[in-house]
Design a protein around this motif. Structure first.
Motif, short mmCIF file in Angstrom:
data_model
loop_
_atom_site.label_atom_id
_atom_site.label_comp_id
_atom_site.label_asym_id
_atom_site.label_seq_id
_atom_site.Cartn_x
_atom_site.Cartn_y
_atom_site.Cartn_z
N LEU A 57 0.82 -1.21 0.00
CA LEU A 57 0.00 0.00 0.00
C LEU A 57 0.86 1.26 0.00
O LEU A 57 0.38 2.33 0.36
N ARG A 58 2.11 1.17 -0.41
CA ARG A 58 3.01 2.32 -0.40
C ARG A 58 2.77 3.26 -1.58
O ARG A 58 2.81 4.48 -1.43
N THR A 59 2.54 2.70 -2.77
CA THR A 59 2.51 3.52 -3.99
C THR A 59 1.12 3.75 -4.56
O THR A 59 0.99 4.48 -5.53
N HIS A 60 0.07 3.13 -4.00
CA HIS A 60 -1.27 3.25 -4.57
C HIS A 60 -2.21 3.92 -3.58
O HIS A 60 -2.21 3.60 -2.39
N ARG A 61 -3.04 4.82 -4.06
CA ARG A 61 -4.09 5.42 -3.24
C ARG A 61 -5.31 4.53 -3.15
O ARG A 61 -6.05 4.58 -2.17
N ALA A 62 -5.53 3.74 -4.19
CA ALA A 62 -6.66 2.81 -4.22
C ALA A 62 -6.16 1.47 -4.73
O ALA A 62 -5.28 1.40 -5.59
N VAL A 63 -6.70 0.39 -4.19
CA VAL A 63 -6.28 -0.94 -4.59
C VAL A 63 -7.50 -1.84 -4.63
O VAL A 63 -8.40 -1.75 -3.78
N GLY A 64 -7.57 -2.67 -5.67
CA GLY A 64 -8.64 -3.63 -5.76
C GLY A 64 -8.39 -4.81 -4.84
O GLY A 64 -7.25 -5.26 -4.67
#
Length: 704
Positions: A57-64
């Motif tokens: 979760l370091r580089t993404h603001r949203a994740v599926g």
């Protein structure tokens, strides 16, 4: 060439296994299959340098969010299939497949990915992260009533880069050609040089087992293979670098050439191990277990192919070879209902057969590499006696002897003052367990060990070693020497306490505590003198109703070190760490499950410094001006909440909330708010206070 598939070749294979698990052989099943599919979305915000270091979760603001489970069991044939998948749309995906026939064979496959991000920020914009991709395969087959064959393969690829660097301070005994720093040139440099990573580590194991009425045997092979696509790292060094005060200056004569030399990276290597192990029951109460093993570790990567130069004439590679022989015997017996006996003996001999060559040539001095053999012999005796239904006592003694072999006369050792060929350590221990009643029981144990060894050896820089019978003799001994803690005489005393208490069916408590002290005795007042470790922890769980339960733990540890160096600082180091966890789960209504957990970590390292009387005045002035090293502090609070609502018998919604606060101060990278700066101007910094949060919503549909 890598011996196994790259990550992009692995993934379709496991997807095919997943399809087979879901649909293959469905017509033969006798019991309904069950499974579920979960999908949703997660949002993350805040400073995630620590929060997103490992979880993707370091580089993404949203994740599926996508996962699945599948289970099928055929009672008639004994066949079963299991499939698990998690985090399929993120950077930490995991897949696990298991297929077996009870009492006949089994097959397993596992695939996973993980990315580790460097929590420090680099001004050059380099992405310091390491991606790991691993695949594991396992196969087991029953060959008969008494034989079983197990085979496994594990392979992991690592790609990316990590924080690394090189440095030099002139003048130096190993580089007499470079000049010290002056007002017009710099003779000191520390360069950031990210280490490129592109490596594979594969492990193969196979084992054949036999189970008889009295004799059980197991023989096997284990192999380890490491391959690195990068043999060396060649720095690009500018002609001008900052001096220790941050002023750009030309490099002193010789410094540029020294810093520009290639840096060796971990070389290709392999290891092979064969063993046979088993146990034999002489009687139902007396059993012998044993193990015999041989191993060979090899490292022969070509220097030129790795980009390295300057090897001795006629030497193309290290030719590293270490052979190890292992033997273990253990005997357990229960001569009476109250008395249990145990005896163990373990022998391990490591023979270093690496060729000796002159790798270090300094003016008129020549030094070779060094053999590092060792022979370890360890014995253990233990007796346990059940005095009564409530009391059980144990007495034991251990003895370990280590012989490090003959020192390679043509080699040299730097950074320590003396060596020791042999050390012997004896440990005696006792434990008393008592069951006070059906609800509470406890144990107390003590152990004391003493280590000493042969006479100390003085290294004569390429001319062998000299035995020093009386190291305290002012004329022939050591006055301001540093001795390795692993070789020094040592006294270690420990006390352990544990207790379990369950006053009611709803409440359970566990207590564990330990106190240990080390005292080192060497012929000098310098080096590591004392060390200590104290730990205490309490775990508790309470179910106040059939719908609600709570659990918690608290743990505290304290580590201390006391050490000194001649003409330098005397350091009293203390690390105190406290962790606290509290969780609650409940079911307020029939379709709703809720839970919360709170985790606290408080870790503090303190370096209290004084000066040795022989320290220079400049060090005293620096210590008086700065007050010494600041404390290193890490504090973190993590709050997690979840709720799961059953929409019907086949579907549910789950909501997860995470809030994390962190404080991290470390003088190695920021001294009183000033970030660390390399000689080329690269700045490494971090955010000392970080707040991050996550919210995820997942819908799950299941079938049976």
């Amino acid at each position: 060439m890598r011996p196994f598939a790259a990550p992009h070749d692995i993934r379709p294979t496991l997807l095919a296994l997943a399809v087979f698990a879901a649909f293959g052989g469905a017509g033969a099943q006798e019991t309904p299959a069950q499974g579920s599919v979960s999908f949703g979305i997660g949002l993350v915000g805040g400073d995630r340098a620590l929060f997103g270091q490992y979880n993707g979760l370091r580089t993404h603001r949203a994740v599926g969010l996508l996962g699945a489970e599948y289970d099928r069991h055929d009672g008639a044939s004994g066949r079963s299939t299991q499939f698990r998948a998690a985090h399929l749309l993120g950077d930490t995906r995991e897949l696990d497949f298991r297929w077996k026939k009870q009492g006949d064979w089994s097959f397993s496959a596992a695939y996973g990915e993980q990315v580790r991000h460097e929590p420090l920020s680099v001004s050059s914009g380099v992405d310091l992260s390491i991606a790991r991709t691993h695949l594991g395969l396992g196969l087991a087959k029953i060959l008969g009533a008494r034989l079983r064959l197990d085979m496994s393969l594990k392979t992991e690829n690592k790609d990316g880069s990590r924080l690394f660097g090189i440095g030099m301070s002139c003048p130096s005994a190993v580089a007499p050609g470079c000049r010290p720093t002056t007002g017009t040139e710099t003779g000191w440099a520390l360069l950031m040089l990210p280490e490129p990573i592109d490596a594979n580590h594969s492990q193969v194991e196979t084992r054949l087992s036999y189970a008889g009425d009295k004799l059980r045997l197991s023989g096997g092979y284990y192999g380890s293979f490491y391959r690195n696509a990068h043999g060396s790292l060649v720095p690009t060094v500018p002609a001008t670098l900052n001096n220790p005060l941050g002023t750009p200056l030309p490099l002193s004569a010789g410094l540029h050439d020294i810093l520009s030399q290639p840096v060796a990276l971990p070389p290709d290597n392999q290891a092979h191990h064969l063993d046979i192990a088993g146990n034999y029951a002489f009687t139902p109460k007396t059993r012998l277990n044993f193990k015999l093993g041989i191993a060979r570790a090899l490292q022969s990567q070509d220097f030129t192919a790795a980009g390295l130069t300057g090897a001795p004439a006629g030497v193309a590679d290290l030719g590293g070879r270490v052979d190890t022989r292992l033997a273990h015997l253990g005997l357990t017996s229960r001569p009476s209902a109250k008395l249990s006996l145990l005896a163990k003996l373990r022998y391990e001999d490591r023979d270093d057969r690496t060729p000796i060559a002159a790798y270090n040539v300094e003016d008129a001095s020549t030094y070779t590499n060094r053999h590092l053999p060792s022979t370890r012999l360890r014995g253990q005796l233990q007796a346990s006696y059940q005095f009564s239904a409530d009391y059980r006592g144990t007495l034991g003694a251990d003895r370990e002897s280590i012989d490090r072999g003959v020192f390679t006369a043509t080699s040299a050792v730097a950074g320590i003052s003396a060596l020791r060929q042999k050390t012997d350590e004896t440990t005696v221990r006792a434990e008393l367990r008592r069951r006070m009643n059906e609800d509470i029981s406890g144990a107390i144990g003590i152990a004391s060990s003493r280590r000493d060894g042969s006479n100390w050896l003085r290294n004569n820089s390429g001319l062998g070693v000299t035995e020093v019978p009386d190291p305290a003799d002012p004329a022939t001994g050591f006055s301001t020497a540093i001795f390795m803690p692993t070789l020094a005489d040592r006294r270690r005393d420990t006390v352990k306490l544990s207790a379990d208490w369950q006053p009611t069916d709803e409440l359970a408590l566990q207590l564990n505590a330990q106190r240990g002290r080390d005292s080192f005795d060497t012929p000098s007042a310098y080096g590591l003198r004392r060390a200590g470790m104290d730990q205490v922890g309490i775990d508790a769980s309470y179910a106040w109703s059939s719908r609600w339960s709570v659990n918690g733990h608290i743990a505290h540890s304290e580590e201390t070190l006391r050490q000194a160096r001649p003409a330098a600082a005397e350091t009293s180091f203390t690390n105190r760490s406290t962790s606290l966890g509290l969780g609650v789960t409940g079911k307020p209504v029939a379709k709703l499950d809720v839970g919360a957990s709170l985790g606290l970590v408080d870790d503090k390292s303190v370096h209290r410094q004084t000066l040795d009387p022989t320290a220079p005045a400049s060090d005293a002035a620096l210590l008086a001006a700065t007050g010494g090293l600041p404390d290193i502090v890490f504090r973190q609070t993590t709050l997690k909440l979840f709720g799961r609502y059953a929409l019907d018998d086949r579907s549910a919604l789950r909501l997860d909330l995470v809030h994390q606060r962190s404080k991290w101060t470390d003088w190695a990278w920021a001294y009183y708010g000033v970030p660390f700066v390399y000689s080329d101007g690269t700045v490494v910094s971090r955010q000392p206070f970080q707040i991050a949060g996550f919210i995820g919503l997942v819908y799950t549909i299941s079938w049976r």
